[in-house]
Design a protein around this motif. Structure first.
Motif, short mmCIF file in Angstrom:
data_model
loop_
_atom_site.label_atom_id
_atom_site.label_comp_id
_atom_site.label_asym_id
_atom_site.label_seq_id
_atom_site.Cartn_x
_atom_site.Cartn_y
_atom_site.Cartn_z
N ASN A 42 29.76 55.64 41.35
CA ASN A 42 31.04 55.96 40.68
C ASN A 42 32.24 55.29 41.36
OD1 ASN A 42 30.99 57.49 42.98
ND2 ASN A 42 31.93 59.30 42.03
N ILE A 43 31.98 54.44 42.33
CA ILE A 43 33.06 53.68 42.97
C ILE A 43 32.78 52.18 42.78
CG2 ILE A 43 34.13 53.05 45.18
CD1 ILE A 43 33.67 55.94 46.08
N SER A 44 33.74 51.47 42.22
CA SER A 44 33.56 50.03 42.04
C SER A 44 34.28 49.28 43.16
CB SER A 44 34.08 49.59 40.68
OG SER A 44 35.45 49.86 40.58
N VAL A 45 33.67 48.21 43.61
CA VAL A 45 34.23 47.43 44.72
C VAL A 45 34.44 46.00 44.27
CG1 VAL A 45 33.89 46.65 47.09
CG2 VAL A 45 33.03 48.88 46.39
N SER A 46 35.61 45.48 44.50
CA SER A 46 35.84 44.06 44.24
C SER A 46 36.34 43.42 45.53
CB SER A 46 36.84 43.86 43.10
OG SER A 46 37.93 44.72 43.24
N MET A 47 35.85 42.22 45.77
CA MET A 47 36.18 41.54 47.04
C MET A 47 36.64 40.13 46.74
SD MET A 47 34.54 39.21 49.32
CE MET A 47 33.43 39.36 50.70
N ILE A 48 37.65 39.70 47.49
CA ILE A 48 38.14 38.34 47.28
C ILE A 48 38.39 37.70 48.64
CG2 ILE A 48 40.66 38.64 47.17
CD1 ILE A 48 40.33 37.22 44.37
N SER A 49 37.97 36.44 48.74
CA SER A 49 38.22 35.68 49.96
C SER A 49 38.08 34.21 49.62
CB SER A 49 37.23 36.06 51.06
OG SER A 49 35.99 35.42 50.83
N GLY A 50 38.62 33.36 50.48
CA GLY A 50 38.53 31.93 50.23
C GLY A 50 37.10 31.46 50.07
N HIS A 51 36.17 32.16 50.75
CA HIS A 51 34.77 31.74 50.67
C HIS A 51 34.23 31.82 49.25
CE1 HIS A 51 35.71 33.35 54.64
NE2 HIS A 51 34.93 32.41 55.10
N ARG A 52 34.69 32.81 48.52
CA ARG A 52 34.19 32.96 47.15
C ARG A 52 34.61 31.78 46.29
NH1 ARG A 52 33.96 38.67 44.28
NH2 ARG A 52 32.56 37.38 43.06
N TYR A 53 35.85 31.31 46.50
CA TYR A 53 36.32 30.14 45.74
C TYR A 53 35.48 28.91 46.11
CZ TYR A 53 40.49 32.91 44.72
OH TYR A 53 41.33 33.89 44.30
N THR A 54 35.27 28.76 47.43
CA THR A 54 34.51 27.60 47.89
C THR A 54 33.12 27.58 47.28
OG1 THR A 54 35.68 27.66 49.98
CG2 THR A 54 33.62 26.43 49.95
N LEU A 55 32.44 28.73 47.36
CA LEU A 55 31.07 28.79 46.84
C LEU A 55 31.05 28.59 45.33
CD1 LEU A 55 29.62 31.69 49.00
CD2 LEU A 55 29.11 29.27 49.17
N ALA A 56 32.01 29.19 44.65
CA ALA A 56 32.06 29.05 43.20
C ALA A 56 32.20 27.57 42.83
CB ALA A 56 33.22 29.86 42.62
N ASN A 57 33.05 26.86 43.59
CA ASN A 57 33.28 25.45 43.29
C ASN A 57 32.07 24.60 43.61
OD1 ASN A 57 36.21 24.50 42.48
ND2 ASN A 57 36.36 26.43 43.56
N ILE A 58 31.47 24.87 44.78
CA ILE A 58 30.30 24.06 45.15
C ILE A 58 29.15 24.30 44.17
CG2 ILE A 58 28.45 23.91 46.89
CD1 ILE A 58 30.51 23.79 49.00
N ASP A 59 28.93 25.57 43.83
CA ASP A 59 27.85 25.87 42.88
C ASP A 59 28.12 25.22 41.53
OD1 ASP A 59 26.63 27.26 44.85
OD2 ASP A 59 27.21 29.25 44.14
N ALA A 60 29.39 25.30 41.11
CA ALA A 60 29.74 24.71 39.81
C ALA A 60 29.55 23.20 39.85
CB ALA A 60 31.19 25.05 39.46
#
Lengths: 803, 210
Positions: free
Chosen positions: A243-261
């Motif tokens: 019943n608790i949702s967690v969202s996380m943001i950091s520069g690493h997520r952008y990096t990985l999203a870009n590399i994967d894309a």
């Protein structure tokens, strides 16, 4: 003619050593393929910034030091049925589990609410914080009626349970001076909509808790970043209820999203462009020799990648994505060689000699254009230039030296030749020219709407999930990740704090923003503290002290206070309290703020001021009487503007230089101004179409479009050279066909690039697709039309030979 | 039963105390705690009058106040002073309100924002649940005397020791109710509160706590 002769002689030489040629080529390709497979990709945005010690790179580094730019931000949100306590407990469990090696410093709040000790410290610090504006505030509290009322309230509060703990505070601050110091704390609110409750960062609606964490891994460290995110997901699965949702943001997520894309994009692009080229093979080059033509770009891609990795330890993922484009470009020379050899199967040496001259000049013009780009101040553009230069050279060698020795390349397919003749364009030439001119005028007009986009974030892929988290964080907590930062820099903390004081005074007087975050009101420099204390001492003259003493004694007596009840208060106004230090702030629960706003380094200290990133801020600092020494502004807005201006300047500079190089080479090749101008028709058409279409669609011109412009110049002029050569020298239909097919292969490469999800690759693909899409028909239709309006066509091979 | 309830109320006034007391029999202590826990589980509401004496060095005279206290299960509490001037506060879950004087001037806030009210309310609610496990984490609880029963609470946390020396609770001779609580501060000041007119499980309207 020397170059043609050299190529012809090389053909003769290698025709006697073919096995050696093939073995050497095969060995090179194998080594290159191995290098290609083991390539290290990076996705560092710094490669997109000028590295020539300009302010841009410096400002970018400053922006990286903003409080939240490198932190991991975690938001926990409770569900409809959850309680605030459950939410806080979950946050505590998660924060406690976030340990090294993945997380080094995790904060979920101040640890405890503002307590009595903090209030006592604040009131004792007041003499050191006593600013000019405080004088009036205190004077208002000293009126006899106000004092009497305050004492009555104080007496009543002693009756309540609150009075038990607050007694010490009442004795040292009977007139609520602390409210003046607490008011200064509003300048420490680094997260606009944050509240401190139960020692935690809570959103105004009480539904969200914030955790801030630091990690030792660089944002660009994809490998460790991926491990850190996987570890974090494991913690969520173990510790956080449904019943608790967690969202996380950091520069690493952008990096990985870009590399994967980009990795996905590269696969899609290579498959699509290879498929497109295979279809073209089936349509136009259906032969064993044709198959070898299509192997050329694949070899070029592998060898170029291996070659460029000699110069660069890691390659930008964008550069590899650009390889698909190189597939389309590098096949051009092979196609021209293929058609030339097939048009003269009986004498391959002569055919090669004829076609090598325009091919070599085409290569030179393309190299010239990319040579200009290799002087770019942007590392990624230089890398692309080196990649393209190696690719063009490899393509040239493979096409002119290796390909002619491929068996059965010169086999003739008469049927196809005749079929091709049928598609020769026969159109009213004047209409072609008029229509073309009209289109160019429209494009030039629409091109005036083109804008230069310096937003580097627009070149990165931001998946919907991350974008939604960004939006939610901003709505819940305010825009704490996008503030402008003013750095006060000094060789030591005190110097930096003095500059920080100067900035704060200036902003308070001149800025309309009410959201300034600064340490200055709570931690002024020693110099300012001394000045404040002097003001305090001046204010508390003997007469004023005697007046207040008598008033408190008299009024207090009436209510029931002893005459000695407020001795601690009189000690405060007469005896100096210690100066405020950074350690004081830390021991009173303000460590997180201190660490966010003070950045110590080896040789200097920076103290940060945060404020909303509005255009007003840059103007305010630029056009003011403020002494700017030791002061730097880092603002995303200003940074975007600077990059936009740099792109606009680079665009004009590169276009002029590349055009200059190309025109010089054309003059050298044709030695005829008219031919040079006509050969430039595809370039002009391609460029104007590109800017026109981008203007109509409202697409911003970014730094990758500069690469696109260079490509259009390099490729466009190739088509121009071949078509002008064909017309003036009477080259056969094979040339026109070669231009057509090579144009289609280029479009196959760029068409594939348009399908990329990554904005940078997509951007290059779209702009070049439009530009080359216009350059090809202008080469095939407009050049013949213009040239033949006033000129008699040349009479074939004889003229070429005579020249 | 009444003694247990009063004990709950009074202990909640504590928050802070150091000092030395004699050692005690753990079995005896556990027995007393069990009695309190058993009684507390049967209480949904209670109300009582109180008389508070504050012995403070900053005042010429002893500060005396009178009022009434209300409690209702699910974290609801009202501390109402009627003499010498009207004041008080009410807590309802995370939210609270306090008032001063007859003018009706009041202030609403989240309990967290006023730490001392939070400490007081937490204590009342903890004792109402008879949560000794939690209390023993924060205080050394000593039985000073069996007849009449006297308990002493000593804070463990250095932070609380700054404000509280010790808390002393005195039961009536027949041990049927708590007749006084003393809160002693480190500087020698102390507060004594006497309770009377206790009513248990009477219906209490929610508006008392809003």
């Amino acid at each position: 003619m020397i170059m043609s002769s050299i190529v012809a002689h090389l053909y003769l030489f290698f025709s006697q050593h073919r096995s050696m040629v093939f073995v050497a080529t095969l060995a090179s390709i194998i080594v290159s393929v191995i290098t290609f497979v083991h390539l290290n990709l990076n996705e560092n945005i710094e490669s997109m910034l000028p590295d020539n010690k300009t302010n841009t790179a410096f400002n970018f580094k400053l922006l990286q030091q903003a409080p939240f730019s490198r932190k991991v931000v975690i938001n926990l949100k409770k569900g409809a049925n959850g309680s605030e306590n459950e939410l806080i407990e979950a946050a505590d469990r998660l924060a406690q589990a976030m340990t090294p090696p993945f997380f080094t410093h995790v904060v979920s709040g101040t640890g405890e609410s503002l307590n009595l000790e903090f209030l006592l410290w604040m009131i004792n610090a007041y003499p050191s914080l006593f600013a000019e504006a405080d004088i009036n505030k205190i004077q208002e509290k000293l009126a006899a009626a106000t004092v009497s009322q305050k004492l009555k309230e104080l007496y009543a509060r002693l009756l309540s349970p609150e009075g038990l703990g607050m007694k010490r505070l009442f004795q040292v601050d009977p007139l609520d001076f602390r409210l003046n110091t607490l008011e200064k704390l509003r300048f420490l609110n680094i997260i606009p909509r944050m509240r401190i409750e139960k020692g935690h960062f809570i959103s105004p609606d009480g539904k969200n808790v914030l955790i801030l964490a630091e990690t030792p891994f660089e944002i660009t460290d994809a490998e460790h970043g991926r491990e850190m995110l996987a570890h974090f997901q494991g913690l969520l699965a173990d510790l956080i209820p449904d019943n608790i949702s967690v969202s996380m943001i950091s520069g690493h997520r952008y990096t990985l999203a870009n590399i994967d894309a980009i990795k996905k994009d590269i696969a899609i692009i290579l498959i699509c462009s290879s498929l497109g080229i295979f279809i073209l093979f089936l349509l136009f080059l259906r032969s064993l020799g044709g198959l070898f033509v299509f192997l050329v770009p694949i070899c070029v891609l592998c060898i170029s990648t291996a070659g460029v990795s000699i110069f660069y330890r890691t390659l930008s993922a964008v550069t590899i994505g650009f390889g698909a484009v190189l597939l389309g470009i590098s096949i051009d020379f092979a196609i021209h060689v293929y058609f030339a050899l097939r048009s003269n199967p009986g004498n391959p040496q002569e055919a090669l000699a004829r076609v090598s001259r325009p091919i070599i000049f085409c290569a030179l013009t393309t190299l010239g254009a990319f040579g200009v780009l290799s002087f770019s101040t942007l590392p990624v553009q230089r890398e692309l230039a080196v990649f393209a230069i190696i690719g063009v050279c490899v393509s040239l060698i493979l096409s002119l030296i290796i390909l002619p020795h491929v068996p059965r390349l010169t086999q003739v397919y008469k049927k196809k030749e005749e079929t091709y003749k049928k598609i020769e364009f026969r159109m009213a030439r004047r209409w072609v020219v008029c229509g073309w001119l009209a289109l160019l005028i429209i494009c030039a007009w629409q091109g005036t709407r083109l804008h230069f986009d310096g937003d580097l974030r627009a070149l990165n892929l931001v998946p919907d999930e991350i974008r939604n988290i960004e939006d939610t964080l901003q709505q819940t907590w305010g825009n704490f990740r996008g503030t402008a930062v003013i750095f006060a820099e000094g060789p030591d903390l005190q110097t930096a704090l003095e500059i920080n004081d100067r900035i704060f005074r200036y902003l308070i007087q001149n800025s309309s923003s009410g959201s300034i975050v600064s340490l200055a009101p709570i931690l002024p420099s020693l110099k300012t503290q001394q000045s404040n204390r002097q003001r305090w001492n001046d204010f508390w003259s003997n007469a004023r002290k005697e007046y207040l003493n008598e008033l408190l004694t008299t009024e207090g007596k009436l209510i029931g206070f002893k005459s000695t009840a407020f001795r601690p208060f009189f000690r405060l106004i007469t005896e100096p309290s210690p100066f405020i230090t950074v350690e004081d702030l830390r021991t009173n629960g303000l460590s997180e703020i201190v660490d966010s706003l003070i950045i110590p380094a080896d040789k200097n200290v920076k103290v940060l001021t945060l404020l909303p990133d509005t255009p007003e801020i840059a103007v305010l600092l630029e056009h003011s009487g403020l002494d700017r020494s030791g002061i730097q502004l880092a603002s995303q807005n200003q940074f975007r503007q600077t990059i936009s201006k740099a792109i606009a300047d680079d665009f004009i500079q590169f276009i002029l230089k590349a055009s200059g190089v190309v025109i010089l080479l054309l003059l050298l090749f044709f030695r005829n101004l008219k031919k040079v101008l006509i050969a430039l028709i595809p370039v002009v058409s391609g460029m104007l179409f590109m800017v026109g279409v981008m203007g109509v669609l409202g697409i911003g011109f970014n730094l990758f479009n500069i690469v696109a412009a260079i490509l259009i110049i390099g490729l466009g002029v190739d088509y121009g050279i071949f078509m002008v050569t064909k017309i003036t020298h009477g080259l056969d239909l094979a040339t026109q066909r070669a231009v057509f097919v090579s144009g289609l292969t280029t479009l196959a490469g760029f068409g594939a690039l348009v399908m990329a999800r990554h904005p940078a690759l997509h951007s290059i693909g779209l702009s070049v697709l439009v530009g080359i899409g216009a350059a090809i028909p202008s080469a095939l239709l407009v050049i013949p039309a213009i040239y033949r309006i006033n000129d008699k066509p040349a009479s074939g091979l004889e003229k070429y030979r005579n020249e | 039963m009444k003694s247990v309830i009063i004990l709950v109320l009074i202990l909640s006034l504590s928050a802070f105390v150091p000092g030395q007391t004699r050692s005690e029999n753990p079995e005896n202590q556990n027995r007393i705690f069990s009695e309190i826990a058993s009684a507390a589980s049967k209480v949904d509401t209670f109300e009582c009058d109180f008389l508070q004496e504050k012995h403070m060095s900053m005042l010429d005279n002893i500060l005396i106040s009178k009022g009434r206290l209300y409690y209702k299960r699910n974290n609801r509490l009202r501390w109402e002073i009627n003499h010498p001037a009207k004041s008080g506060f009410a807590v309802n879950g995370d939210h609270a309100k306090r008032w001063e004087g007859d003018s009706g001037r009041s202030q609403t806030f989240k309990v967290d924002q006023i730490p001392f009210i939070k400490v007081f309310a937490d204590q009342v609610f903890t004792w109402a649940r008879a949560d000794f496990k939690n209390l023993e984490k924060r205080y050394h609880i000593k039985v000073l005397s069996d007849a009449p029963i006297q308990l002493m609470l000593l804070p463990i946390s250095p932070q609380e020791k700054k404000y509280l020396d010790h808390l002393r609770i005195s039961f009536a001779a027949d041990a049927s109710y708590v007749n006084a609580v003393e809160v002693h501060e480190p500087d020698g000041d102390f507060t004594r509160i006497n309770f009377s007119n206790i009513q248990i499980n009477n219906p209490l309207h929610d508006s008392l706590f809003n």
